[in-house]
Design an enzyme around this catalytic site. Structure first.
Site, PDB file in Angstrom:
ATOM      1  N   ASP A 122      -7.491   6.085   5.369  1.00  0.00           N
ATOM      2  CA  ASP A 122      -7.551   4.913   6.236  1.00  0.00           C
ATOM      3  C   ASP A 122      -8.793   4.819   7.107  1.00  0.00           C
ATOM      4  OD1 ASP A 122      -3.967   4.550   6.945  1.00  0.00           O
ATOM      5  OD2 ASP A 122      -5.192   4.151   5.175  1.00  0.00           O
TER       6      ASP A 122
ATOM      7  N   HIS B 213       1.615   3.889   6.883  1.00  0.00           N
ATOM      8  CA  HIS B 213       0.985   4.832   5.959  1.00  0.00           C
ATOM      9  C   HIS B 213       1.446   6.242   6.220  1.00  0.00           C
ATOM     10  CE1 HIS B 213      -2.619   2.044   4.772  1.00  0.00           C
ATOM     11  NE2 HIS B 213      -1.512   1.753   4.140  1.00  0.00           N
TER      12      HIS B 213
ATOM     13  N   SER C  18       0.805  -1.221   0.000  1.00  0.00           N
ATOM     14  CA  SER C  18       0.000   0.000   0.000  1.00  0.00           C
ATOM     15  C   SER C  18       0.835   1.268   0.000  1.00  0.00           C
ATOM     16  CB  SER C  18      -0.939   0.005   1.211  1.00  0.00           C
ATOM     17  OG  SER C  18      -0.190  -0.128   2.393  1.00  0.00           O
TER      18      SER C  18
END
Lengths: 216, 174
Positions: free
Chosen positions: B116, B90, B51
């Protein structure tokens, strides 16, 4: 002792087997082994392992946040104990493989080997004298395929070290002990009848019969 | 091989076992020491998903630092979703609070289409910097962490590795 075969090319195995044999031999001669140095090392080592185990258990049960401060303390304590452990092994033990007492006399034996050198270096310090170093190649008591033979090893030890020789008179060869005490010259000068000196080293009389017959 | 162990005196056997125990405990204490130093419960993590591509690939090893209180937008953080033990790596795209007020963060993977909010626990719409975040990424080594992924996907590997280590340290007397 079981006939175990080791690799004769591994210096570590040669040294460890010899160290073990030394301990067994001396204990067999009724030397009372003094385990203080090893015991202190084990105590320091296991103390640090216990601290690590306790930290692991606390972290597992209570998680990171709750145990943060205890973990910091434990890490410092562990580092200090490990430092003490390493220092103990390096400075105090210094290669000691046997320390013991027999009939009131103390003896301390430390062994070492040098890289790529198949020689056994022993440093012996007894109660009355300072430390002496004796050496012998490993081939003295190891066969070519790696079997340890006790007899030559015991003979070497008993002949080279007074304290051991006194304990084990069977293995302490008189000639060798005298050799170490006062080495004899290579050649003996024997006077001949006609005024010259025969330095050949042979006793003229014992072999004389054959000689005189041929000459005569 | 094991007969060599049978010939040992009990103290020497204890010494051999100590050697193995010290290997394990030193490794563990080094890890904990790093944790204390970085103030993070897991100072080194492995990237598990794609990701964050192209910045981080699956299997990269990340080094974390958790002593920076004022995380900025654009920093890459690692956090655990409340209730789950999986670390997510992230980027911070929004921040609320900071200074004297508790800092709250919204994150999104570079390679993801949405932020998210879907990933957070039910009822949670932001991250709490002090509670949820494990640390910010300060460095990385590519690919090295793939071993950890293999170990977690094939758990028998862990037992095999540990058993092999134990064997070599206890039987070796160097």
């Amino acid at each position: 002792m079981a006939d175990t075969k080791i690799s004769p090319h591994s210096l570590a195995e040669l040294k460890n087997t010899t160290d073990d044999a030394l301990g067994n031999y001396l204990r067999g001669l009724k030397f009372e082994q003094d385990n203080t140095k090893l015991d202190v090392r084990l105590a320091i080592g296991y103390a640090s392992v216990i601290i690590a185990a306790a930290t692991f258990a606390a972290d597992y049960k209570l998680g990171w946040e709750a145990t943060k401060t205890w973990t910091a303390v434990a890490v410092v304590a562990y580092a200090l104990l490990n430092g003490a452990f390493t220092y103990w092994m390096w400075a105090v033990e210094k290669g000691c493989v046997f320390a013991g007492v027999r009939e009131g006399k103390k003896i301390s034996v430390a062994s070492k080997t040098k890289k790529h050198d198949p020689t056994y270096y022993l440093t012996i310090s007894s109660a009355n004298s300072e430390s002496r170093q004796i050496t012998a190649p490993f081939t003295t008591w190891f066969t070519a395929d790696g079997y340890f033979v006790a007899k030559p090893f015991q003979q070497w030890l008993a002949s080279s070290v007074e304290a051991i020789g006194n304990a084990d008179s069977k293995n302490a060869l008189r000639d060798q002990r005298d050799e170490i005490a006062s080495p004899s010259p290579e050649v003996e000068l024997t006077p001949q009848g006609n005024g010259t000196v025969d330095a050949s080293g042979t006793d003229g009389k014992s072999k004389g019969s054959k000689r005189s017959k041929r000459k005569g | 091989m094991f007969s060599a162990l049978g010939n040992l005196q009990p103290r020497q056997l204890a010494a051999q076992i100590l050697n193995f125990a010290l290997v394990l405990s030193t490794a563990f204490m080094l890890w904990k020491g790093l944790s204390v130093f970085t103030n993070s419960s897991s100072p080194i993590v492995v990237v598990l998903s794609g990701s964050m591509e192209p910045a981080f690939q699956r299997g990269d090893l990340l080094f974390l630092w958790n002593r920076g209180k004022e995380t900025q937008v654009g920093e890459i953080v690692v956090y655990n979703v409340r209730g789950k033990d999986i670390p997510i790596v992230h980027r911070v795209i929004r921040r609320f609070g900071g200074g004297s007020a508790p800092l709250q963060l919204l994150t999104k993977g570079d390679n993801n289409a949405a932020d998210d909010t879907e990933l957070y626990a039910r009822g949670q719409s932001y991250l709490d910097r002090s509670k949820d975040v494990i640390g910010s990424v300060v460095g990385y080594v590519p690919f090295v962490g793939y071993v950890t992924i293999l170990l977690s996907e094939y758990p028998w590997l862990k037992t095999a590795m540990l058993g092999f280590m134990a064997l070599t340290v206890v039987l070796q007397r160097e």
